[in-house]
Design a protein around this motif. Structure first.
Motif, PDB file in Angstrom:
ATOM      1  N   ARG A   1      20.547   7.406   3.003  1.00 54.39           N
ATOM      2  CA  ARG A   1      19.754   6.994   4.142  1.00 54.39           C
ATOM      3  C   ARG A   1      18.291   7.336   3.825  1.00 54.39           C
ATOM      4  O   ARG A   1      17.944   8.512   3.665  1.00 54.39           O
ATOM      5  N   ILE A   2      17.459   6.301   3.753  1.00 49.77           N
ATOM      6  CA  ILE A   2      16.082   6.439   3.294  1.00 49.77           C
ATOM      7  C   ILE A   2      15.151   6.440   4.497  1.00 49.77           C
ATOM      8  O   ILE A   2      15.185   5.518   5.329  1.00 49.77           O
ATOM      9  N   THR A   3      14.284   7.460   4.577  1.00 52.34           N
ATOM     10  CA  THR A   3      13.336   7.584   5.684  1.00 52.34           C
ATOM     11  C   THR A   3      11.951   7.922   5.141  1.00 52.34           C
ATOM     12  O   THR A   3      11.795   8.897   4.394  1.00 52.34           O
ATOM     13  N   GLY A   4      10.972   7.123   5.530  1.00 54.73           N
ATOM     14  CA  GLY A   4       9.598   7.368   5.092  1.00 54.73           C
ATOM     15  C   GLY A   4       8.773   6.102   5.193  1.00 54.73           C
ATOM     16  O   GLY A   4       9.277   5.033   5.547  1.00 54.73           O
TER      17      GLY A   4
ATOM     18  N   VAL B   1      18.285  -7.152   3.455  1.00 56.43           N
ATOM     19  CA  VAL B   1      19.496  -7.633   4.124  1.00 56.43           C
ATOM     20  C   VAL B   1      20.705  -7.024   3.427  1.00 56.43           C
ATOM     21  O   VAL B   1      20.819  -7.082   2.194  1.00 56.43           O
ATOM     22  N   LEU B   2      21.617  -6.438   4.187  1.00 57.46           N
ATOM     23  CA  LEU B   2      22.814  -5.811   3.638  1.00 57.46           C
ATOM     24  C   LEU B   2      23.879  -6.861   3.334  1.00 57.46           C
ATOM     25  O   LEU B   2      23.769  -8.029   3.720  1.00 57.46           O
ATOM     26  N   GLU B   3      24.934  -6.419   2.640  1.00 53.25           N
ATOM     27  CA  GLU B   3      25.971  -7.372   2.200  1.00 53.25           C
ATOM     28  C   GLU B   3      26.663  -8.092   3.351  1.00 53.25           C
ATOM     29  O   GLU B   3      27.097  -9.236   3.209  1.00 53.25           O
ATOM     30  N   ASP B   4      26.772  -7.440   4.488  1.00 45.99           N
ATOM     31  CA  ASP B   4      27.442  -8.072   5.625  1.00 45.99           C
ATOM     32  C   ASP B   4      26.518  -9.017   6.391  1.00 45.99           C
ATOM     33  O   ASP B   4      26.894  -9.563   7.439  1.00 45.99           O
ATOM     34  N   GLY B   5      25.292  -9.213   5.883  1.00 40.43           N
ATOM     35  CA  GLY B   5      24.351 -10.114   6.519  1.00 40.43           C
ATOM     36  C   GLY B   5      23.474  -9.468   7.569  1.00 40.43           C
ATOM     37  O   GLY B   5      22.572 -10.123   8.117  1.00 40.43           O
ATOM     38  N   SER B   6      23.690  -8.208   7.878  1.00 38.06           N
ATOM     39  CA  SER B   6      22.880  -7.520   8.883  1.00 38.06           C
ATOM     40  C   SER B   6      21.553  -7.080   8.283  1.00 38.06           C
ATOM     41  O   SER B   6      21.428  -6.866   7.074  1.00 38.06           O
ATOM     42  N   ARG B   7      20.556  -6.940   9.140  1.00 35.82           N
ATOM     43  CA  ARG B   7      19.227  -6.532   8.700  1.00 35.82           C
ATOM     44  C   ARG B   7      19.184  -5.018   8.534  1.00 35.82           C
ATOM     45  O   ARG B   7      19.588  -4.264   9.422  1.00 35.82           O
ATOM     46  N   ASN B   8      18.705  -4.573   7.381  1.00 36.21           N
ATOM     47  CA  ASN B   8      18.562  -3.149   7.115  1.00 36.21           C
ATOM     48  C   ASN B   8      17.384  -2.599   7.917  1.00 36.21           C
ATOM     49  O   ASN B   8      16.536  -3.341   8.418  1.00 36.21           O
ATOM     50  N   ALA B   9      17.328  -1.273   8.042  1.00 32.76           N
ATOM     51  CA  ALA B   9      16.273  -0.632   8.828  1.00 32.76           C
ATOM     52  C   ALA B   9      14.997  -0.498   8.002  1.00 32.76           C
ATOM     53  O   ALA B   9      14.495   0.603   7.733  1.00 32.76           O
ATOM     54  N   VAL B  10      14.484  -1.652   7.589  1.00 30.25           N
ATOM     55  CA  VAL B  10      13.265  -1.742   6.793  1.00 30.25           C
ATOM     56  C   VAL B  10      12.287  -2.602   7.577  1.00 30.25           C
ATOM     57  O   VAL B  10      12.617  -3.735   7.953  1.00 30.25           O
ATOM     58  N   HIS B  11      11.076  -2.091   7.844  1.00 28.28           N
ATOM     59  CA  HIS B  11      10.150  -2.774   8.730  1.00 28.28           C
ATOM     60  C   HIS B  11       8.761  -2.879   8.100  1.00 28.28           C
ATOM     61  O   HIS B  11       8.263  -1.907   7.509  1.00 28.28           O
ATOM     62  N   CYS B  12       8.163  -4.036   8.266  1.00 30.52           N
ATOM     63  CA  CYS B  12       6.756  -4.229   7.883  1.00 30.52           C
ATOM     64  C   CYS B  12       5.897  -3.884   9.088  1.00 30.52           C
ATOM     65  O   CYS B  12       5.899  -4.607  10.095  1.00 30.52           O
ATOM     66  N   GLU B  13       5.144  -2.785   8.994  1.00 31.87           N
ATOM     67  CA  GLU B  13       4.317  -2.364  10.130  1.00 31.87           C
ATOM     68  C   GLU B  13       3.031  -3.168  10.238  1.00 31.87           C
ATOM     69  O   GLU B  13       2.556  -3.460  11.335  1.00 31.87           O
ATOM     70  N   ARG B  14       2.455  -3.532   9.104  1.00 32.48           N
ATOM     71  CA  ARG B  14       1.245  -4.346   9.139  1.00 32.48           C
ATOM     72  C   ARG B  14       0.965  -4.885   7.733  1.00 32.48           C
ATOM     73  O   ARG B  14       1.549  -4.439   6.756  1.00 32.48           O
TER      74      ARG B  14
ATOM     75  N   MET C   1       5.212  -0.424   4.690  1.00 34.42           N
ATOM     76  CA  MET C   1       6.654  -0.531   4.926  1.00 34.42           C
ATOM     77  C   MET C   1       7.212   0.788   5.457  1.00 34.42           C
ATOM     78  O   MET C   1       6.955   1.852   4.894  1.00 34.42           O
ATOM     79  N   ARG C   2       7.978   0.681   6.538  1.00 35.69           N
ATOM     80  CA  ARG C   2       8.621   1.856   7.137  1.00 35.69           C
ATOM     81  C   ARG C   2      10.127   1.763   6.960  1.00 35.69           C
ATOM     82  O   ARG C   2      10.741   0.741   7.268  1.00 35.69           O
ATOM     83  N   PHE C   3      10.711   2.838   6.453  1.00 34.99           N
ATOM     84  CA  PHE C   3      12.162   2.924   6.260  1.00 34.99           C
ATOM     85  C   PHE C   3      12.713   3.932   7.277  1.00 34.99           C
ATOM     86  O   PHE C   3      12.364   5.108   7.230  1.00 34.99           O
ATOM     87  N   ASP C   4      13.531   3.438   8.201  1.00 36.78           N
ATOM     88  CA  ASP C   4      14.085   4.283   9.274  1.00 36.78           C
ATOM     89  C   ASP C   4      15.571   4.520   9.033  1.00 36.78           C
ATOM     90  O   ASP C   4      16.418   3.806   9.556  1.00 36.78           O
ATOM     91  N   GLU C   5      15.879   5.496   8.192  1.00 34.83           N
ATOM     92  CA  GLU C   5      17.269   5.738   7.799  1.00 34.83           C
ATOM     93  C   GLU C   5      17.901   4.453   7.261  1.00 34.83           C
ATOM     94  O   GLU C   5      19.036   4.100   7.586  1.00 34.83           O
ATOM     95  N   ALA C   6      17.144   3.760   6.444  1.00 30.52           N
ATOM     96  CA  ALA C   6      17.632   2.521   5.842  1.00 30.52           C
ATOM     97  C   ALA C   6      18.706   2.833   4.808  1.00 30.52           C
ATOM     98  O   ALA C   6      18.671   3.862   4.126  1.00 30.52           O
ATOM     99  N   THR C   7      19.655   1.931   4.667  1.00 23.49           N
ATOM    100  CA  THR C   7      20.743   2.104   3.709  1.00 23.49           C
ATOM    101  C   THR C   7      20.267   1.750   2.309  1.00 23.49           C
ATOM    102  O   THR C   7      19.666   0.690   2.088  1.00 23.49           O
ATOM    103  N   GLY C   8      20.534   2.649   1.377  1.00 19.42           N
ATOM    104  CA  GLY C   8      20.177   2.403  -0.014  1.00 19.42           C
ATOM    105  C   GLY C   8      21.155   3.068  -0.950  1.00 19.42           C
ATOM    106  O   GLY C   8      22.106   3.746  -0.520  1.00 19.42           O
ATOM    107  N   TRP C   9      20.949   2.868  -2.246  1.00 16.59           N
ATOM    108  CA  TRP C   9      21.840   3.435  -3.258  1.00 16.59           C
ATOM    109  C   TRP C   9      20.997   3.978  -4.409  1.00 16.59           C
ATOM    110  O   TRP C   9      19.950   3.421  -4.764  1.00 16.59           O
TER     111      TRP C   9
END
Length: 591
Positions: free
Chosen positions: A190-193, A235-248, A263-271
């Motif tokens: 879970r990536i945050t920053g 975009v995750l494998e199931d087609g859902s949007r990951n918690a990755v956001h463009c702030e500006r 770019m803001r990562f709010d507990e985004a899923t990663g590997w």
């Protein structure tokens, strides 16, 4: 005037000067890469770049990218369609392995493609510019599962990629990175920053974006050794949007056609990519590839500025030019006018005299010939580096691989810093050819200048490149390894030719100065950091002397196309070597 790739000039350097097709055919993957195939690839690439990408350059700059209320980003008109054509034509996959959907062609051909793309439309080129580095990073460090899911999509350009390093408090000092990665029971993170300056962090060119994010695991120690690398998809494998956001989107001096995102990562899923705590090692695979491409951006942008200036100089008339050597007549010597306005000449010719094309005025001719000398000489060194990348990967002989790797290690920072500096300074010189017309948007030269400036900053500032060369690579063995690389260049030259003998002298001077710096640094450790920029410039000028000696020794180089910039190099460029050498020598004596 839109930028035009010049495949014939490039073919001359690759085939005739470097004998690149023969060198590449000696490598197992490229047995079928002959001169005819090289020419075919260059011709088709030139058509695509000139006809599809270049015409979008001005629109991309004037319209720019727009962030919508939902955080999505729209690229300029035509960019999405052009990128789809880019993918359909197989251009992103030029050097990727056929098993991954690539064409398996040499790295140097991909290098040429990106040089031309940058000259044609730097903003557009930023989108696919990191694909090759992301591909190499994942191919060498990714798990089998990650490669199965993402490698082919990246190789073909179906999905674009980013490199998420920088944070607001941590610019060049990556050891200060705070982005956190929390391990999960299923093996994910879970990536945050928040990351800044992310080229293509959000856009509408592809359905998914693969972010490679520098982060810190809970048990990671402070500093750079505690950093890891994570793959975080939009975009995750199931087609859902990951918690990755463009702030500006950043409002920039140039590159308006490329969205530079926060770019803001709010507990985004990663590997995890590679080993824990080895994130920089994995990332540098990506960065070193990117640095050669940034050097080629400098060359491409310099060529774009030069093409505009040369076309303008071939049409614009101002005053009577002073006579060439041996001419009896001509107008009196004078200035080139005030801001390039008709009728504003500071020293008009004799009554009734016809004004000359400004390309015939010595000051303008010097500008054009000098920038051509830089572009062609730097281009040859960059192309050699592209060939050496493949030799380092595929040569059977271990010594050949080691020598090629050593070449790339030393020369990449030299190219990145010197070519981007000249891309900006050369574009400024070319703007001068236009006079006041260059300072307004109508002619497009000011866009080249604005777009070029960032290349001196990103992928490691030019000052960091100089320190990397001298402090981290040359001095640890007191210059012995770099001396071996310079001696190999010397041995390619024929001392019976004047240009070759002069190049050999410069290479010898550089070796001597390296010894002086190594000795003086023992008494004054700050010295190498102070003279690193001058040293890197010396290295580039010595290699340029080698490059032009090689060009001049090639049949066909006596044509005006090559003879004029060759003469300009010796007269207007190479004398800088003595200036820089004097600076380094005085610094060593003072130590």
């Amino acid at each position: 005037m839109d930028y035009r790739p010049l495949p014939d000039d490039t073919l001359f350097l690759l085939r005739d000067v470097l004998a690149a097709p023969a060198a590449l055919q000696a490598l197992a993957p490229f047995g079928e890469v002959d001169a005819e195939l090289v020419q075919q690839v260059l011709d088709e690439a030139g058509k695509f770049v000139g006809e599809v990408v270049a015409p979008l350059n001005r629109e991309g700059d004037e319209t720019g990218c727009r962030r919508e209320a939902d955080g999505s980003v729209r690229t300029p008109p035509g960019f999405r369609e052009a990128y789809r054509a880019f993918v359909d034509g197989g251009w992103p996959a030029l050097s990727a392995h056929p098993d991954d959907g690539g064409q398996g062609l040499p790295a140097v051909l991909e290098a040429v493609l990106y040089e031309w793309l940058s000259g044609a439309n730097h903003g557009f080129t930023m989108a696919p510019g990191l694909l090759h580095g992301a591909y190499e990073c994942l191919k060498h460090h990714g798990s089998d599962e990650l490669k199965a899911r993402y490698l082919g999509k990246i190789a073909t350009g179906e999905w674009l990629a980013t490199m998420c390093l920088t944070e607001a408090h941590a610019g060049s000092d990556l050891g200060l990175v705070r982005t956190r990665a929390e391990p999960q029971a299923d093996g994910s993170l879970r990536i945050t920053g928040t990351k800044i300056f992310i080229s293509g962090g959000e856009h509408d060119l592809t359905d998914n974006i693969v972010h490679l994010v520098l982060c810190r695991l809970p048990d990671g120690p402070p500093g750079p050794k505690g950093l890891s690398l994570a793959l975080v998809p939009k975009v995750l494998e199931d087609g859902s949007r990951n918690a990755v956001h463009c702030e500006r989107i950043e409002e920039k001096m140039g590159l308006h056609g490329s969205p530079t995102c926060v770019m803001r990562f709010d507990e985004a899923t990663g590997w995890l990519v590679g080993e824990p705590g080895r994130g920089l090692a994995a990332m540098f695979v990506m960065m070193n590839s990117a640095r050669l491409h940034v050097a080629l951006q400098g060359i491409g942008l310099l060529d774009a500025a030069l093409q505009k200036a040369a076309a303008y100089a071939a049409e614009r008339r101002q005053m009577k030019a002073p006579p060439a050597a041996g001419d009896a007549g001509g107008a009196p010597r004078g200035g080139l006018g005030s801001l390039g306005r008709p009728g504003a000449a500071s020293a008009p010719g004799a009554p009734g005299s016809e004004p000359s094309l400004i390309e015939d005025h010595p000051a303008v001719a010097r500008i054009l010939d000098t920038q051509r000398a830089w572009a062609d000489g730097a281009r040859l060194i960059a192309y050699r580096t592209g060939v050496q990348l493949d030799v380092a990967r595929h040569a059977v002989d271990a010594r050949a691989r080691e020598a090629a790797q050593q070449w790339c290690s030393y020369v990449t920072p030299v190219l990145k810093a010197a070519c981007t500096q000249q891309g900006f300074e050369g574009a400024s010189a070319c703007l001068q050819v236009f006079g006041g017309h260059g300072y307004v948007r109508e002619w497009g030269i000011e866009q080249v200048l604005r777009d070029a400036r960032v290349t001196m900053i990103y992928e490691g500032t030019n000052e960091i490149q100089a320190i990397d060369l001298l402090v981290r690579k040359v001095l640890p063995d007191a210059g012995a390894g770099f001396a071996a690389t310079l001696l190999a260049l010397r041995d390619e030259l024929d001392a019976s030719r004047e240009a070759d003998a002069d190049a050999q002298r410069r290479l010898a001077q550089l070796r001597y100065l390296t010894t002086n710096v190594a000795m003086a640094a023992q008494a004054r450790p700050r010295l190498p950091y102070e003279v690193a920029d001058d040293y890197l410039r010396l290295a580039m000028l010595a290699m340029m002397a080698w490059a032009w000696a090689r060009i001049e020794a090639t049949p066909g180089a006596d044509a005006a196309r090559w003879a004029r910039p060759a003469a300009a190099f010796r007269r207007w460029v190479l004398p800088e070597f003595e200036l820089r050498a004097g600076i380094v020598k005085k610094a060593c004596e003072a130590a």
